[in-house]
Write a protein that holds these residues in place. Structure first.
Motif, PDB file in Angstrom:
ATOM      1  N   UNK A   1       0.862  -1.191   0.000  1.00 30.63           N
ATOM      2  CA  UNK A   1       0.000   0.000   0.000  1.00 30.63           C
ATOM      3  C   UNK A   1       0.897   1.239   0.000  1.00 30.63           C
ATOM      4  N   UNK A   2       1.467   1.524  -1.139  1.00 32.09           N
ATOM      5  CA  UNK A   2       2.451   2.598  -1.222  1.00 32.09           C
ATOM      6  C   UNK A   2       1.833   3.963  -0.985  1.00 32.09           C
ATOM      7  N   UNK A   3       0.679   4.191  -1.570  1.00 32.07           N
ATOM      8  CA  UNK A   3       0.061   5.509  -1.473  1.00 32.07           C
ATOM      9  C   UNK A   3      -1.302   5.464  -0.820  1.00 32.07           C
TER      10      UNK A   3
ATOM     11  N   UNK B   1      13.550  15.923 -12.267  1.00 26.41           N
ATOM     12  CA  UNK B   1      12.426  15.573 -11.398  1.00 26.41           C
ATOM     13  C   UNK B   1      12.728  16.094 -10.002  1.00 26.41           C
ATOM     14  N   UNK B   2      11.880  16.973  -9.535  1.00 24.65           N
ATOM     15  CA  UNK B   2      12.035  17.497  -8.191  1.00 24.65           C
ATOM     16  C   UNK B   2      11.402  16.558  -7.164  1.00 24.65           C
ATOM     17  N   UNK B   3      10.247  16.082  -7.491  1.00 20.85           N
ATOM     18  CA  UNK B   3       9.539  15.174  -6.581  1.00 20.85           C
ATOM     19  C   UNK B   3       8.883  14.074  -7.419  1.00 20.85           C
ATOM     20  N   UNK B   4       9.308  12.837  -7.182  1.00 22.51           N
ATOM     21  CA  UNK B   4       8.787  11.699  -7.925  1.00 22.51           C
ATOM     22  C   UNK B   4       8.898  10.451  -7.050  1.00 22.51           C
ATOM     23  N   UNK B   5       7.916   9.602  -7.128  1.00 18.78           N
ATOM     24  CA  UNK B   5       7.974   8.363  -6.356  1.00 18.78           C
ATOM     25  C   UNK B   5       8.970   7.400  -6.983  1.00 18.78           C
TER      26      UNK B   5
ATOM     27  N   UNK C   1      -0.178   8.937 -12.045  1.00 17.82           N
ATOM     28  CA  UNK C   1       1.153   9.268 -11.558  1.00 17.82           C
ATOM     29  C   UNK C   1       1.286  10.801 -11.558  1.00 17.82           C
ATOM     30  N   UNK C   2       1.760  11.335 -10.440  1.00 20.59           N
ATOM     31  CA  UNK C   2       1.963  12.789 -10.302  1.00 20.59           C
ATOM     32  C   UNK C   2       3.428  13.047  -9.964  1.00 20.59           C
ATOM     33  N   UNK C   3       4.041  13.936 -10.752  1.00 20.14           N
ATOM     34  CA  UNK C   3       5.470  14.244 -10.590  1.00 20.14           C
ATOM     35  C   UNK C   3       5.663  15.763 -10.620  1.00 20.14           C
TER      36      UNK C   3
ATOM     37  N   UNK D   1       3.372  17.495 -13.256  1.00 20.85           N
ATOM     38  CA  UNK D   1       2.985  16.663 -14.419  1.00 20.85           C
ATOM     39  C   UNK D   1       2.137  15.510 -13.893  1.00 20.85           C
ATOM     40  N   UNK D   2       0.898  15.423 -14.387  1.00 18.81           N
ATOM     41  CA  UNK D   2      -0.040  14.345 -13.982  1.00 18.81           C
ATOM     42  C   UNK D   2      -0.287  13.468 -15.205  1.00 18.81           C
ATOM     43  N   UNK D   3       0.105  12.202 -15.071  1.00 21.24           N
ATOM     44  CA  UNK D   3      -0.108  11.231 -16.161  1.00 21.24           C
ATOM     45  C   UNK D   3      -1.181  10.248 -15.694  1.00 21.24           C
ATOM     46  N   UNK D   4      -2.296  10.238 -16.400  1.00 22.24           N
ATOM     47  CA  UNK D   4      -3.417   9.344 -16.083  1.00 22.24           C
ATOM     48  C   UNK D   4      -3.414   8.177 -17.078  1.00 22.24           C
TER      49      UNK D   4
END
Length: 828
Positions: free
Chosen positions: A96-98, A281-285, A315-317, A333-336
């Protein structure tokens, strides 16, 4: 004191509500448990047997097992204790990562009861992860003209734990020129920023080394550090600017690897190195960093590996653009990921029956099936179906579970085995399908009685058969199977002529062969009716009966029996030394065709075997007499001549029409005489010839003279009677046509067997008895006979003598006709 009591009451109410909630959830097929992460394999989760009210023996006997919905089996059921235990070590951050609340779901299946219970297990977090920075060192460039209070974003720390165990605070150490400020992001996250607290002087210090420490709230707390290196540069008065504050893109999950999903752009008004923009990438999982790649020069985001909607749908970066002078700008950047129907429905047979009895009631559960599709929306909407024209239907059981039940009664004799195909299709376009085949064998029930091949059986058996001869074979079949179809035969009880039927015939139990136990005699038993029963091996057994008719066929095994002249009398006379057993009288004045005597014979057989014919085998004077072929009447063939011997001996042969033909002979003695005196003389001569050797002939003559004297007084009466008889005979000859020797006017019964014989004896006689040792002489006129019928032969079941010597005279009617005379003479 009152406050303590109120707190205690609240705790009791909370505990009561928790118990009621657990009981309510168990009653509705849903159990909830909680377990910390990182527990070793086999750790206790919950007492399933107690919560569901299952006994430990029932867990082993009813086939209770756990089915996880995921790809990995995380839980198992302990067979001895009924406890739900962990099957694998569980890492909450991996599962359950997120997700704030991590819940795993599984099903408990009770095969014996065809029941399904849902189980939800919440995985609670422990402080097993320290905050960490993506980069151990971060380099910043600042103009020496940077104003006090300027803020510079620092790298975020990431702690996969949740709650208090997650990231809680930051600390900065190392230089008095800078301080730390923490800002709250849009999602509630903490964003550290470096604040310039004291003016920079490149000539005084060109570099500043700082340490950023991130701490979580665990006990004990865990920390992570990153080194910050600040380089003081000349002034740069323009920062990069992104063209959009947020980039949003929708891509299908089947997009090829290497495709450019989106390109971010930023511009810097500076020139030269200060105007050259770099992207990062400043903030990325961590998961997103393995899927997407950012080109630092162009800002293009490309796909590193295949997307899977079922693993992640969004995914949100955060992307940062910075120039050579250290100025930057950030954008999201939001990739659906959109779902593609790339997963076929999955069918899992959770529980099933391999065999079912054909008398199982409608609605009997034969299988429990679980259906799931990892797609979403219409692509994950699954419809299940069965083949048509089968006696089964689908019923919804629990969530994604279906039961296959019987729709009507089964019949093994029509279909003994079913291959039930379950098909599942999703709602995609085009739809994907999957199927599962269940082999189900139908067990037999004894519901069919044996059926004979024929409605009734009949057979013909020749008489005089050998004991043990095969008569016929009856056959019956049973539509059932196995022991229920094993047919055995036996005779129905009955009696024949007072004896048990089983003493006449028997049937072989296994083959149905019918055997004769004795030799049959057509003359005693002509037909046998019996019943054969066929019985199967079921419990209870079913049976059926069939009628068997056994006809006994006659064989020519009986020779004709001569009734007249009687052989018994001849044998008795011969044994006592008598001269004549009987003499037939024929007047010498008889005309051709005159009736002299009649040979009467019968045959115990039937049909052609009983048809009799007569012929003259031997005669003293050939040509003087003839015998009727079918009547047995002995008549004169011509008028007697003076040269003809007074005593004539005739041998008549009686034959039947069997193959081979059987025969018998009858011997007649005929005396030709003109008068009584001549008759007596002939008789005396015969007596002398028949006398025993050594006996004086004078004594016999004396007795003959006395006999003649005794009857002389009756001679006149005899002549008168003879004259009357002659007149009567003459009158009959005038009324009846002349005898032609043919069969015209002769009843059929004169030459059929004993079954059809009617009395055909037609003779007229008187008897003169003279005895040597008696003073009495007797002349008796027997009742004349014109009888044309004999009594019908009694049936075989009631045997009776056809005609005895004592009944011969009584069987003749009283209507006399002078045709022939029989005189018997005997002495001791």
């Amino acid at each position: 004191m009152c406050a303590v009591g109120r707190r205690w009451g609240r705790r009791q109410r909370a505990l009561l509500w928790a118990v009621l909630l657990a009981a309510w959830e168990a009653a509705w097929g849903q159990l909830r448990y909680s377990v910390p992460e990182e527990m070793p394999k086999g750790s206790f989760v919950g007492d399933v047997a107690k919560d569901l009210g299952l006994q430990l023996p029932a867990i082993r006997d009813r086939g209770v097992h756990i089915l996880d919905k995921g790809r990995t089996q995380y839980f198992a059921l302990h067979g001895k204790t009924g406890h739900l235990v962990t099957a694998e070590k569980i890492d909450r951050e991996q599962l359950c990562e997120s997700v704030q609340q991590c819940v795993l779901r599984c099903e408990l299946i009770v095969e014996g009861q065809m029941q399904v219970y849902g189980i939800e297990v919440e995985i609670t977090d422990i402080n097993d992860n320290a905050p960490s920075f993506r980069e151990a060192e971060t380099a910043l460039k600042m103009l020496e003209t940077t104003a006090l209070g300027s803020r510079f974003p620092l790298p975020d720390a990431h702690d996969p734990d949740s709650g208090r165990n997650s990231l809680q605070s930051y600390e900065l150490s190392g230089d008095e020129h800078f301080s730390l400020a923490v800002q709250a992001g849009p999602g509630g996250d903490q964003r550290p920023e470096l604040v310039l607290a004291k003016a920079l002087d490149r000539e005084e210090a060109a570099f500043h080394e700082l340490v950023l420490r991130a701490m979580d709230g665990g006990d004990p707390a865990r920390t992570g550090t990153a080194r910050i290196r600040v380089t003081v540069v000349d002034a740069n008065d323009n920062a990069p600017v992104f063209s959009q504050a947020e980039y949003t893109v929708r891509v299908p999950e089947d997009v090829p690897v290497g495709s450019v999903l989106v390109t971010v752009t930023a511009t810097d008004a500076d020139e030269g190195p200060n105007g050259h923009v770099k992207f990062l990438f400043k903030k990325v999982t961590e998961k997103a960093s393995q899927i997407f790649q950012l080109d630092g020069d162009t800002g293009a985001i490309t796909l590193l590996r295949s997307l899977d909607f079922e693993e992640g749908n969004s995914y949100k970066m955060e992307v940062q653009a910075h120039d050579a002078g250290g100025f930057f700008d950030s954008t999201n950047v939001v990739i659906t990921v959109t779902d593609v129907n790339d997963n076929a429905p999955e069918l899992t047979v959770s529980s099933r029956l391999n065999e079912i009895s054909e008398d199982a009631p409608s609605g009997t559960v034969v299988a429990l099936i679980h259906v799931q599709d990892r797609d979403s929306g219409e692509n994950g909407d699954v419809r299940c179906s069965l083949d048509k024209d089968i006696p089964f239907r689908l019923e919804k059981s629990f969530e994604d579970y279906y039961r296959i039940v019987t729709a009507r009664e089964l019949d093994r004799e029509q279909v003994s085995e079913y291959n039930v195909t379950v098909r599942a299709a999703d709602g995609g376009s085009p739809p994907l399908q999957s199927s599962a085949v269940l082999a189900l064998r139908v067990l037999d029930v004894n519901d069919n009685a044996p059926v004979f091949a024929e409605e009734r059986y009949s057979a013909r058996l020749a008489e005089n058969n050998a004991a043990g001869a095969l008569v016929l074979t009856v056959r019956a079949t049973d539509a059932d199977w196995g022991q229920n179809a094993r047919v055995r035969y036996r005779l129905a009880e009955g009696r024949v002529r007072g004896a048990p039927l089983s003493s006449y015939v028997s049937v072989q139990a296994e083959t149905g062969a019918l055997y004769a136990l004795r030799s049959f005699d057509y003359e005693q038993l002509r037909e046998l009716q019996l019943w054969v029963r066929a019985e199967d091996g079921g419990a209870p057994a079913l049976s059926s009966n069939v009628s068997v008719r056994l006809l006994i066929v006659d064989e020519n095994d009986n020779a004709p029996q001569v009734l007249y002249p009687p052989q018994a009398a001849a044998a008795a006379a011969a044994g006592s030394g008598a001269v004549w057993s009987g003499v037939e009288l024929a007047p010498r004045w008889s005309e051709a065709g005159a009736l002299v005597a009649k040979v009467v014979a019968v045959d115990a057989d039937a049909g052609q075997n009983a048809w009799l014919s007569y012929e003259l085998a031997k005669a003293t004077e050939p040509g003087l007499f003839r015998v009727g072929l079918h009547s047995g009447e002995v008549r004169t063939a011509r008028s007697p001549l003076a040269r003809d011997a007074a005593r004539q001996s005739l041998v008549v042969l009686v034959k039947d029409h069997g193959r081979p033909a059987l025969s018998a002979t009858a011997t007649l003695s005929v005396v030709l005489a003109e008068s009584v005196a001549e008759l007596l003389a002939e008789l005396g001569s015969a007596a002398d010839e028949a006398a025993a050797p050594g006996e004086p002939a004078a004594g016999l003559t004396r007795w003959l003279v006395l006999a003649v004297a005794a009857v002389s007084c009756l001679f006149v009466a005899f002549l008168l009677l003879l004259l009357a008889l002659r007149l009567r005979r003459w009158r009959r000859q005038q009324l009846l046509p002349a005898d032609s020797g043919a069969l015209r006017g002769v009843p059929v019964s004169h030459f059929v067997g004993i079954d059809g014989v009617r009395a055909f004896l037609q003779s007229y006689s008187h008897e003169v008895s003279l005895t040597a040792d008696s003073r009495k002489s007797q002349l008796r006129f027997s009742a004349g006979s014109c009888c044309d019928t004999l009594p019908a032969r009694p049936p075989p079941d009631e045997p009776a003598p056809l005609l005895g010597d004592d009944d011969l005279a009584g069987a003749l009617p009283a209507d006399p006709s002078p045709a022939s005379q029989r005189i018997g003479l005997g002495h001791k």
